[in-house]
Design an enzyme around this catalytic site. Structure first.
Site, short mmCIF file in Angstrom:
data_model
loop_
_atom_site.label_atom_id
_atom_site.label_comp_id
_atom_site.label_asym_id
_atom_site.label_seq_id
_atom_site.Cartn_x
_atom_site.Cartn_y
_atom_site.Cartn_z
N TYR A 136 3.83 -2.42 -7.63
CA TYR A 136 2.91 -2.06 -6.54
C TYR A 136 3.26 -2.78 -5.24
O TYR A 136 4.11 -3.65 -5.20
CB TYR A 136 1.45 -2.23 -6.92
N GLU A 137 2.61 -2.34 -4.17
CA GLU A 137 2.92 -2.78 -2.80
C GLU A 137 4.36 -2.46 -2.41
O GLU A 137 5.00 -3.19 -1.66
CB GLU A 137 2.66 -4.30 -2.64
N GLY A 138 4.87 -1.33 -2.91
CA GLY A 138 6.23 -0.93 -2.65
C GLY A 138 7.15 -1.48 -3.71
O GLY A 138 7.31 -2.70 -3.84
N ARG B 204 2.13 -7.97 0.43
CA ARG B 204 3.45 -8.12 -0.19
C ARG B 204 3.78 -9.59 -0.42
O ARG B 204 4.34 -9.95 -1.46
CB ARG B 204 4.52 -7.44 0.67
#
Length: 584
Positions: free
Chosen positions: A433-435, A295
């Site tokens: 992406y990555e949340g 992140r």
């Protein structure tokens, strides 16, 4: 067009703003390094990024990855660039020396990573995923797995990938269907399908090490029943050599809006041999080591692309002549107020984001290497609070910067020739992406503030207050006062949120993005005050003038957003959430 790494600013941050040698002076792992070495490494990273990676960025986007019979081929030039990247030791920059890494600080690595993202985002994703997988294995795997897998990963001979998302399970990982069966010989059989797997298959490395979330028979429902497994594409023999192919295949690759030279794969695991990482049913705990580092990395993607957008649009604006200036002369467009606004809007966020990334890198260095347990806990707490801000705010502002870049170029920004439209396409995925950034905002509001019992937000506010206290120069006075006002407003809204959250939690989350952005603006204001406080009389006049102009712009044109965003948060979303779905 070209990219030039902002080395002057990077060295200024390391040496003047954060005083890296002093900050890490008590950390034994870094005692052999000094500022001269850090500067030399940054210079070499700049050369590689500018001369090797940037020239294949556009061609890589145009060609994209190729998929045929389960095999992925990266664009022309990528394999050679990757080999040079690995041979130069870049993959092991901040890896543990016990496994062949160089052991350099994360505070330095974030700047190296920014340069690589700036010059070629699609390329950067391959080593970035390997770096994240390395750290998860290093933190949670058995000694045997670490001895076998970490050295070739730090060399870059073996790459890493992260297998979370499934066709029916994105952010809600508790409902994954991938299964693991214990073979009772130290191995597990992994079966299932994962989608959107960055670097799941490619031709850059000898092997790809997948970290896969799966569920064992009888595991608890939901997230508490997830385990993490190391699954190599090619099995590894007892002596460390490569053996038979594993039951890991690529079913297809995605055709995407951007990052086209990065392979995004559907991965099938058909009884693939894997190894448990960490404890059974504690897979998310282990995977979050990788996810949180990723992140931050993806946040840096936003900074890197924002920097490239700024450089390209500034160069264009200085050459393109349209209209007349205040003296009635035919002028380059960088003399017009709106263009200057868009250029400064990019720069103030890029430079504050870069500063925050270095600060966070220092916290990672202290969290994992400092001898004092209290300091390790404090740094871990700061990272917990700042990670969702970094991921979401860095990437939101990076995408915004790229859009400003296109706007500066006008029609030339919309066509392929100048490269700005690629930056917009490459930047968009970083918000997803990555949340997704909306989920990062919910995490920040709910877990990191409203439900937090460790005073994470208080710790950051105290650091901001300390920076305000030590600001005594005339140059910092107005920014200091503006930051104090913004901090007071943000603290007031935070207390209001915590007081109302138990009764209105679901509805108030409608304001989570605004709340995170308020925090982002505030923290960036803190970074700008640190920058101004670090400007010495010996600073180059032009460098100092540029910093003060940007800091004053941020003070007047950006920092007031904190109050407005806090006002929006306190308006709530009660009527919106009470409405029937067909009215939305």
């Amino acid at each position: 067009m070209s990219y030039r790494a902002p080395l002057e600013d990077m060295n200024f941050l390391l040496n003047q703003v954060f005083k890296i040698e002093d900050s890490l002076g008590g950390v034994e792992a870094f005692t052999d390094f000094d500022s001269e070495l850090y500067s030399a490494i940054l210079e070499e990273a700049a050369k590689f990024s500018e001369n090797v990676l940037f020239p294949i960025n556009r061609s890589g986007d145009e060609e994209g990855c190729h998929f045929e019979n389960g095999t992925v081929t990266t664009p022309k030039g990528f394999k050679e660039a990757y080999q040079e990247f690995c041979q130069s030791g870049w993959q092991g920059t901040n890896g543990d020396p016990e496994y062949g890494g160089q052991g350099l600080p994360k505070a330095l690595h974030v700047l190296i990573e920014e340069m690589i993202y700036s010059s070629n985002t699609a390329f950067c994703l391959y080593p970035s995923l390997t770096n994240g997988a390395y750290h998860a294995i290093h933190a949670h795997a058995s000694d045997e797995l670490k001895q076998t897998y970490l050295p070739p990963m730090l060399e870059g001979r073996w790459a890493g990938a992260m297998g979370l998302t499934e066709p029916h399970a994105g952010s809600d990982l508790g409902i994954i269907k991938t299964k693991a069966e214990n073979n009772n010989d130290g191995t597990y059989s992994i079966s299932g399908t994962k989608i959107f797997i960055t670097g799941g298959e490619h031709d850059l490395s000898e092997n790809i090490i997948h970290l896969v979330l799966a569920k064992l028979p009888g595991a608890p429902e939901g997230p508490k029943g997830i385990s993490l497994f190391l699954v190599p594409k090619i099995k590894v023999n007892a002596d460390g050599s490569l053996g038979d192919t594993n039951g890991v295949t690529c079913g297809s690759i995605e055709h995407k809006m951007g990052i086209k030279a990065s392979s995004t794969c559907v991965m099938n695991f058909d009884g693939a041999e894997g190894y448990l990482v960490g404890k059974e049913n504690r897979g998310l705990f282990a995977m979050f080591t990788m996810m949180n580092l990723e992140r931050l990395s993806i946040g840096i993607q936003g900074i890197g692309l924002g920097e490239t957008s700024y450089q390209l649009s500034k160069a264009y604006a200085s050459e393109r002549k349209q209209g007349r200036n205040a003296d009635g002369e035919f002028a380059s467009i960088d003399q017009h107020a709106d263009v200057r606004r868009m250029l400064l809007q990019q720069r103030v966020f890029n430079e504050a984001g870069r500063a925050l990334a270095v600060f966070m890198g220092l916290q990672i260095d202290k969290q994992y290497h400092h001898a004092d347990e209290t300091q390790r806990r404090q740094s871990a707490g700061l990272m917990a609070l700042l990670t969702p801000i970094a991921k979401a705010f860095f990437t939101d502002k990076g995408y915004e910067a790229c859009n400003h870049g296109v706007q500066v170029l006008g029609g030339h920004g919309y066509v392929r020739e100048w490269g700005l439209e690629q930056l917009v396409r490459d930047a968009k995925i970083a918000q997803i992406y990555e949340g997704t950034n909306g989920i990062q905002a919910q995490d920040f509001m709910v877990r990191k503030v409203c439900l937090d019992k460790d005073g994470l937000l208080d710790a950051v506010c105290e650091l901001i207050e300390k920076e305000i206290e030590v600001s005594t120069s005339a140059e910092s006075e107005a920014l200091k006062q503006a930051l104090q006002t913004a901090l007071s407003q943000f603290k007031s809204t935070s207390e209001w949120l915590k007081a109302n959250f138990s009764a209105r939690s679901y509805e108030l989350q409608g304001g989570a993005v605004d709340y995170l952005h308020a925090a982002g603006h505030l923290v960036y204001g803190w970074m700008w005050l640190k920058i101004v406080n670090s400007l010495s009389e010996s600073a180059a006049p032009n460098f100092k003038a540029r910093k003060l102009l940007a800091a004053n712009y941020y003070r007047d044109q950006v920092l007031p957003n904190v109050a407005r965003l806090c006002e929006k948060v306190e308006c709530g979303y009660e009527a919106v959430m009470a409405a029937d779905s067909e009215l939305i």
